[in-house]
Design a protein around this motif. Sequence first.
Motif, PDB file in Angstrom:
ATOM      1  N   SER A  31       0.813  -1.226   0.000  1.00  0.00           N
ATOM      2  CA  SER A  31       0.000   0.000   0.000  1.00  0.00           C
ATOM      3  C   SER A  31       0.845   1.274   0.000  1.00  0.00           C
ATOM      4  N   GLN A  32       2.136   1.156   0.253  1.00  0.00           N
ATOM      5  CA  GLN A  32       3.024   2.315   0.247  1.00  0.00           C
ATOM      6  C   GLN A  32       3.484   2.705  -1.155  1.00  0.00           C
ATOM      7  N   TYR A  33       3.234   1.852  -2.143  1.00  0.00           N
ATOM      8  CA  TYR A  33       3.741   2.088  -3.493  1.00  0.00           C
ATOM      9  C   TYR A  33       2.719   2.812  -4.353  1.00  0.00           C
ATOM     10  N   PRO A  34       3.221   3.690  -5.233  1.00  0.00           N
ATOM     11  CA  PRO A  34       2.317   4.364  -6.168  1.00  0.00           C
ATOM     12  C   PRO A  34       1.600   3.323  -7.028  1.00  0.00           C
ATOM     13  N   GLY A  35       0.334   3.554  -7.260  1.00  0.00           N
ATOM     14  CA  GLY A  35      -0.445   2.673  -8.105  1.00  0.00           C
ATOM     15  C   GLY A  35      -1.276   1.658  -7.350  1.00  0.00           C
ATOM     16  N   PHE A  36      -0.948   1.416  -6.079  1.00  0.00           N
ATOM     17  CA  PHE A  36      -1.750   0.486  -5.285  1.00  0.00           C
ATOM     18  C   PHE A  36      -3.112   1.119  -5.042  1.00  0.00           C
ATOM     19  N   ILE A  37      -4.181   0.363  -5.338  1.00  0.00           N
ATOM     20  CA  ILE A  37      -5.542   0.861  -5.108  1.00  0.00           C
ATOM     21  C   ILE A  37      -6.151   0.187  -3.888  1.00  0.00           C
ATOM     22  N   SER A  38      -6.196  -1.158  -3.915  1.00  0.00           N
ATOM     23  CA  SER A  38      -6.818  -1.878  -2.808  1.00  0.00           C
ATOM     24  C   SER A  38      -6.483  -3.361  -2.907  1.00  0.00           C
ATOM     25  N   LYS A  39      -6.838  -4.067  -1.850  1.00  0.00           N
ATOM     26  CA  LYS A  39      -6.633  -5.510  -1.819  1.00  0.00           C
ATOM     27  C   LYS A  39      -7.821  -6.140  -1.123  1.00  0.00           C
ATOM     28  N   GLU A  40      -8.329  -7.210  -1.706  1.00  0.00           N
ATOM     29  CA  GLU A  40      -9.427  -7.958  -1.115  1.00  0.00           C
ATOM     30  C   GLU A  40      -8.976  -9.383  -0.836  1.00  0.00           C
ATOM     31  N   VAL A  41      -9.549  -9.960   0.202  1.00  0.00           N
ATOM     32  CA  VAL A  41      -9.306 -11.356   0.545  1.00  0.00           C
ATOM     33  C   VAL A  41     -10.606 -12.099   0.288  1.00  0.00           C
ATOM     34  N   TRP A  42     -10.523 -13.153  -0.493  1.00  0.00           N
ATOM     35  CA  TRP A  42     -11.693 -13.963  -0.803  1.00  0.00           C
ATOM     36  C   TRP A  42     -11.504 -15.358  -0.211  1.00  0.00           C
ATOM     37  N   ILE A  43     -12.485 -15.806   0.535  1.00  0.00           N
ATOM     38  CA  ILE A  43     -12.486 -17.167   1.046  1.00  0.00           C
ATOM     39  C   ILE A  43     -13.797 -17.828   0.623  1.00  0.00           C
ATOM     40  N   SER A  44     -13.712 -19.088   0.305  1.00  0.00           N
ATOM     41  CA  SER A  44     -14.872 -19.833  -0.158  1.00  0.00           C
ATOM     42  C   SER A  44     -15.465 -20.646   0.984  1.00  0.00           C
ATOM     43  N   PRO A  45     -16.778 -20.707   1.056  1.00  0.00           N
ATOM     44  CA  PRO A  45     -17.376 -21.574   2.077  1.00  0.00           C
ATOM     45  C   PRO A  45     -17.160 -23.055   1.774  1.00  0.00           C
ATOM     46  N   ASP A  46     -16.734 -23.361   0.542  1.00  0.00           N
ATOM     47  CA  ASP A  46     -16.531 -24.753   0.140  1.00  0.00           C
ATOM     48  C   ASP A  46     -15.068 -25.185   0.109  1.00  0.00           C
ATOM     49  N   LEU A  47     -14.153 -24.229  -0.035  1.00  0.00           N
ATOM     50  CA  LEU A  47     -12.721 -24.545  -0.141  1.00  0.00           C
ATOM     51  C   LEU A  47     -11.998 -23.966   1.071  1.00  0.00           C
ATOM     52  N   HIS A  48     -12.065 -24.665   2.165  1.00  0.00           N
ATOM     53  CA  HIS A  48     -11.523 -24.163   3.430  1.00  0.00           C
ATOM     54  C   HIS A  48     -10.008 -24.078   3.457  1.00  0.00           C
ATOM     55  N   ASP A  49      -9.352 -24.718   2.489  1.00  0.00           N
ATOM     56  CA  ASP A  49      -7.889 -24.734   2.462  1.00  0.00           C
ATOM     57  C   ASP A  49      -7.317 -23.768   1.426  1.00  0.00           C
ATOM     58  N   GLN A  50      -8.122 -22.811   0.968  1.00  0.00           N
ATOM     59  CA  GLN A  50      -7.633 -21.846  -0.016  1.00  0.00           C
ATOM     60  C   GLN A  50      -7.969 -20.419   0.403  1.00  0.00           C
ATOM     61  N   VAL A  51      -7.074 -19.518   0.007  1.00  0.00           N
ATOM     62  CA  VAL A  51      -7.269 -18.077   0.199  1.00  0.00           C
ATOM     63  C   VAL A  51      -6.917 -17.402  -1.119  1.00  0.00           C
ATOM     64  N   VAL A  52      -7.785 -16.516  -1.565  1.00  0.00           N
ATOM     65  CA  VAL A  52      -7.544 -15.759  -2.791  1.00  0.00           C
ATOM     66  C   VAL A  52      -7.348 -14.297  -2.416  1.00  0.00           C
ATOM     67  N   PHE A  53      -6.286 -13.707  -2.946  1.00  0.00           N
ATOM     68  CA  PHE A  53      -6.047 -12.278  -2.787  1.00  0.00           C
ATOM     69  C   PHE A  53      -6.219 -11.612  -4.138  1.00  0.00           C
ATOM     70  N   MET A  54      -6.988 -10.542  -4.166  1.00  0.00           N
ATOM     71  CA  MET A  54      -7.167  -9.771  -5.383  1.00  0.00           C
ATOM     72  C   MET A  54      -6.661  -8.361  -5.105  1.00  0.00           C
ATOM     73  N   VAL A  55      -5.567  -8.001  -5.784  1.00  0.00           N
ATOM     74  CA  VAL A  55      -4.936  -6.700  -5.580  1.00  0.00           C
ATOM     75  C   VAL A  55      -5.211  -5.845  -6.808  1.00  0.00           C
ATOM     76  N   ARG A  56      -5.699  -4.646  -6.574  1.00  0.00           N
ATOM     77  CA  ARG A  56      -5.972  -3.710  -7.662  1.00  0.00           C
ATOM     78  C   ARG A  56      -4.828  -2.703  -7.770  1.00  0.00           C
ATOM     79  N   TRP A  57      -4.326  -2.549  -8.996  1.00  0.00           N
ATOM     80  CA  TRP A  57      -3.267  -1.583  -9.303  1.00  0.00           C
ATOM     81  C   TRP A  57      -3.766  -0.628 -10.383  1.00  0.00           C
ATOM     82  N   GLN A  58      -3.337   0.632 -10.308  1.00  0.00           N
ATOM     83  CA  GLN A  58      -3.742   1.597 -11.331  1.00  0.00           C
ATOM     84  C   GLN A  58      -3.213   1.191 -12.697  1.00  0.00           C
TER      85      GLN A  58
END
Length: 103
Positions: A31-58
Amino acid sequence: MVIEWLTFAVDPQNRETFIRLDNDIWTAALSQYPGFISKEVWISPDLHDQVVFMVRWQTREQWKSIPQAELDAVERRFDEAVEFDYRMIDAREYQVRRYPSPR
């Protein structure tokens, strides 16, 4: 806008710790770098052993301009903090396209 999409495998009992440490270390650093917009963490109710990160950049150029040595240092800090196994199982990049809606 560009999306950095990362999927990790982590034991379900360690998932919340993994997410917290990622936020405290990776998200705080990125988040300290130019162009960083946001980051989301997605977890599935069906896949308890996975984590998805979605990072938005300009722009892809801003994202890719982060020096590799700095990314390596953040990765070392993260790996030292995590006391369990995890692995990246997918890494993707997407461009966001928006078109005006017809009226």
